[in-house]
Motif scaffolding. Structure first.
Motif, mmCIF file in Angstrom:
data_model
loop_
_atom_site.group_PDB
_atom_site.id
_atom_site.type_symbol
_atom_site.label_atom_id
_atom_site.label_comp_id
_atom_site.label_asym_id
_atom_site.label_seq_id
_atom_site.Cartn_x
_atom_site.Cartn_y
_atom_site.Cartn_z
ATOM 1 N N THR A 103 35.018 119.262 19.711
ATOM 2 C CA THR A 103 36.012 118.195 19.617
ATOM 3 C C THR A 103 37.175 118.468 20.555
ATOM 4 O O THR A 103 37.666 117.561 21.238
ATOM 5 N N LEU A 104 37.625 119.723 20.592
ATOM 6 C CA LEU A 104 38.726 120.079 21.485
ATOM 7 C C LEU A 104 38.353 119.843 22.946
ATOM 8 O O LEU A 104 39.163 119.360 23.746
ATOM 9 N N ARG A 106 36.318 117.655 24.163
ATOM 10 C CA ARG A 106 36.307 116.220 24.474
ATOM 11 C C ARG A 106 37.731 115.663 24.573
ATOM 12 O O ARG A 106 38.002 114.798 25.414
ATOM 13 N N VAL A 107 38.630 116.140 23.731
ATOM 14 C CA VAL A 107 40.028 115.699 23.816
ATOM 15 C C VAL A 107 40.632 116.115 25.157
ATOM 16 O O VAL A 107 41.332 115.331 25.820
ATOM 17 N N VAL A 108 40.355 117.364 25.570
ATOM 18 C CA VAL A 108 40.885 117.859 26.840
ATOM 19 C C VAL A 108 40.331 117.049 28.008
ATOM 20 O O VAL A 108 41.049 116.737 28.972
ATOM 21 N N ASN A 110 39.394 113.935 27.922
ATOM 22 C CA ASN A 110 40.087 112.642 27.909
ATOM 23 C C ASN A 110 41.430 112.744 28.628
ATOM 24 O O ASN A 110 41.824 111.851 29.394
ATOM 25 N N LEU A 111 42.129 113.854 28.359
ATOM 26 C CA LEU A 111 43.416 114.082 29.015
ATOM 27 C C LEU A 111 43.246 114.169 30.537
ATOM 28 O O LEU A 111 44.080 113.650 31.293
ATOM 29 N N HIS A 141 45.976 121.090 31.333
ATOM 30 C CA HIS A 141 44.591 120.758 30.945
ATOM 31 C C HIS A 141 43.716 122.012 30.966
ATOM 32 O O HIS A 141 42.953 122.274 30.034
ATOM 33 N N ARG A 210 33.705 114.093 31.235
ATOM 34 C CA ARG A 210 33.820 113.607 29.852
ATOM 35 C C ARG A 210 32.472 113.112 29.337
ATOM 36 O O ARG A 210 32.130 113.307 28.158
#
Length: 653
Positions: A103-104, A106-108, A110-111, A141, A210
């Motif tokens: 999850t982390l 994928r969040v990174v 996105n950033l 990032h 991503r």
């Protein structure tokens, strides 16, 4: 598996996939547990470097900014990218330990898409302040991705895959650096459409990364009950103290940080080095990155082959030596190179000059040695860090890396301002590497000892180990082996992924060179009780301490080196050791081992002839072996049983 806060956590010894280890590191690219993660980190590293290098080339060659000199552009951009590692690594490490890692990731990613969209606008309008801000954001990032990257691998790879997996990631990173820099340099140099092309490429890579991150399997949190400390100053101090709790890990962090100091000096100065020293254009600057990246990638992949698929920190001194030798020679190779008639070399005319090939060769070998140096250190940190704290240890590593890299930028900048040339800076750093590496190896003799063992088992002997999986990857154990030569302990060191403390006849410590080596290895001297009762008792007290601390203890139950090649009767010292371990409440298995085909070699005794008296006895590259048997529970051990097991292993040849 281990338990923490009621949660089952996969360990390195029992990877989440549960299957057998792969036959080689490239096979991991066919596995879902590794391949999507590999390509995710690959795309991120490529994007970082495409963006940074295109920006550096733009302000070095294409536009004039009064407050950012071309010679300082690479240093400023590099320092700005590293600054977030110093500011946010402590937070990133906590988040990685607390939350599910996929999850982390994928969040990174996105950033990254958002940052690259802003950077794309900055390239189109050639806005340097906006691009500098994006450099900082991309550094942030990478700060949050770093702990996830190195904490993820030990959860999905076992001990024998860890060096190969790290080698693949390191290789992939530097191939990504290579492609990113080459593509960035080529795109930004395109007439009229260069800046727009860079903008499109940055966004495309972010989106691709991503997309592939969606296929990474879940990697459970290792410490879900962790309370986040949002104060970066206090948490940074806490992480550094946590890392310092394991002195081997902490000093390995120092070694890695120095490698990044060393590498940052070269990477940040490549554009200016290409322009001012080599008299080359943007393509020549890209060539330097190509050579450097190919070298590091090659060295990283060689680690698994040279280490026989274990965490072989003996490669680290070899890498450090090469880094110094080739950095110094690069200085001599780049002095007084002639300028071209037209004022600047194109790629073709640069390669046509024989004088430039020596400099490229030095750069290639220097970077190859950097790969040999770094991969075993990363694998060692992952292997010896507690799973529940691994990401925070990696965060501490990133903090130290940032400090060292910022220091490298400041020192290199100060030297440039003081009138030193770039080749002179390379020389200074190469000589400093010899001093720093020597100091680290004196603080951590394990690196030097493993290097000696590595040389002995690959140059003096051809060493084959079978059954090495029977050596416990954690917890106490007694290793018992037949005693054939003066270098038996060194060979056993080479076969074990963990340090071994040996009990050895005190007289062997009087042998020149070998005596110093065994003292460096903290071997425990023992003497017959009737001759020296104090040394005798001290040896068993120290042996008990080794087992209480959960380490490996090595003994040679025959009590002396064989003179006829035959197995001698085993003495009862092992029983005294096991009795003390039982009294201390330590469950201690005993692992029988047999050294084969070693008797008759240079380091062995032959009847009335002494050892080490005939240098060419049986020649170099003599084939010897080590057969490791299954552990015997302490309750079943007797000297006779151990002798029988070792004899059976010897019979295998």
């Amino acid at each position: 598996m281990t338990q923490h806060n009621g949660t089952t956590v996969p360990t390195a010894a029992a990877p989440a996939h549960g299957g057998p280890d792969e036959p080689n590191q490239f096979a991991l690219l066919r596995q879902r547990r590794f391949a999507p993660f590999f390509w995710t980190q690959f795309s991120g590293a490529a994007n970082d470097n495409l963006f940074k290098f295109a920006f550096t080339v733009m302000v070095t060659y294409q536009i004039s900014v009064s407050w950012l000199e071309p010679a300082m552009a690479g240093i400023v951009i590099g320092a700005l990218f590293i600054l977030p590692f110093l500011l946010f690594s402590a937070t990133a490490g906590q988040l990685t330990d607390k939350f599910e890692k996929t999850t982390l990731i994928r969040v990174v990613k996105n950033l990254e898409i958002v940052i690259m969209a802003i950077a794309a606008w900055g390239f189109v309008v050639a806005n340097v302040p906006v691009l500098l801000a994006c450099v900082f954001l991309m550094g942030m990032h990478s700060t949050f991705f770093g702990p996830v990257k190195f904490a993820y691998l030990p959860q999905v790879l076992n001990d024998r895959e860890l060096t190969g997996g790290n080698g693949m990631v390191e290789m992939g990173t530097f191939v990504a650096i290579l492609l990113g820099n080459v593509v960035g340099g080529l795109l930004v140099a395109l007439p009229q459409v260069g800046h727009a092309s860079v903008a499109i490429a940055c966004i495309a890579l972010a989106v691709a990364g991503r997309a592939v991150a969606q296929f990474i399997p879940r990697a459970p949190a290792t410490d879900p009950g962790l309370k986040i400390n949002w104060n970066p100053v206090t948490e940074t101090c806490r992480n550094l103290r946590l890392a310092h709790g394991n002195i081997v890990v902490f000093r390995s962090l120092l070694g890695i940080s120095w490698m990044w100091f060393f590498g940052a000096v070269f990477l940040s100065n490549f554009p200016a080095f290409a322009k001012e020293v080599l008299h080359g254009n943007e393509q020549v600057a890209s060539l330097l990155l190509v050579v450097f990246s190919v070298g590091v990638g090659t060295g990283s992949l060689l680690c698994e082959k040279l280490s026989h698929r274990q965490v072989e920190i003996g490669l680290v001194p070899l890498g450090a030596l090469g880094m110094t030798v080739f950095a110094v020679d690069l200085y001599f190779a780049s002095r007084a190179l002639p300028a071209p008639v037209g004022g600047i070399y194109t790629l073709g005319s640069f390669l046509a000059q024989p004088a430039h090939w020596r400099a490229m060769g030095d750069l290639l070998l220097l970077s190859l040695c950097a790969g040999l140096y770094s991969v075993p250190m990363y694998a060692l940190i992952q292997l010896r860090s507690a799973p529940t704290h691994r990401a925070r240890i990696i965060a501490a590593n990133n903090i130290m890396n940032a400090l060292f890299m910022i220091a490298s930028a400041l020192i290199a900048g100060a030297l440039l301002k003081s009138g030193f040339s770039i080749p002179q800076i390379f020389l200074i750093v190469g000589l400093a590497n010899a001093v720093v590496a020597g100091y680290i190896f004196l603080l951590m003799p394990e690196y030097l000892l493993r290097f000696i063992a590595w040389v002995l088992t690959r140059i003096v002997y051809r060493f084959k180990v079978t059954g090495e999986q029977n050596i416990p990857s954690e917890g106490p154990a007694v290793l018992v082996a037949n005693h054939v030569s003066f270098v038996d302990a060194v060979l056993l060191m080479a076969a074990s992924p963990r340090p071994i403390r040996f009990i050895m006849d005190s007289r062997i410590f009087q042998v020149p060179v070998l005596g110093w080596l065994f003292r460096l290895a903290k071997c425990i001297p023992v003497a017959p009780q009737k001759d020296d009762p104090v040394t005798y008792q001290r040896a068993f007290d120290e042996a008990a301490k080794v087992l209480r601390e959960g380490d490996l203890l090595g003994i040679f139950p025959e009590g002396g080196i064989t003179r006829d090649g035959q197995l001698q009767p085993f003495k009862g010292g092992v029983m005294k050791i096991l009795e003390q371990a039982q009294a201390d409440g330590v469950d201690t298995p005993v692992v029988p081992m047999a050294l084969t085909n070693l008797w008759g070699s240079f380091f062995s005794r032959i009847e009335k002839k002494g050892a080490m008296t005939h240098p060419f006895r049986r020649g170099m590259f003599n084939r010897v072996g080590l057969n490791v048997g299954e552990p015997v529970p302490a309750a079943q051990v007797t000297p006779a049983l151990l002798q029988e097991r070792v004899a059976g292993l010897l019979a295998r040849g």
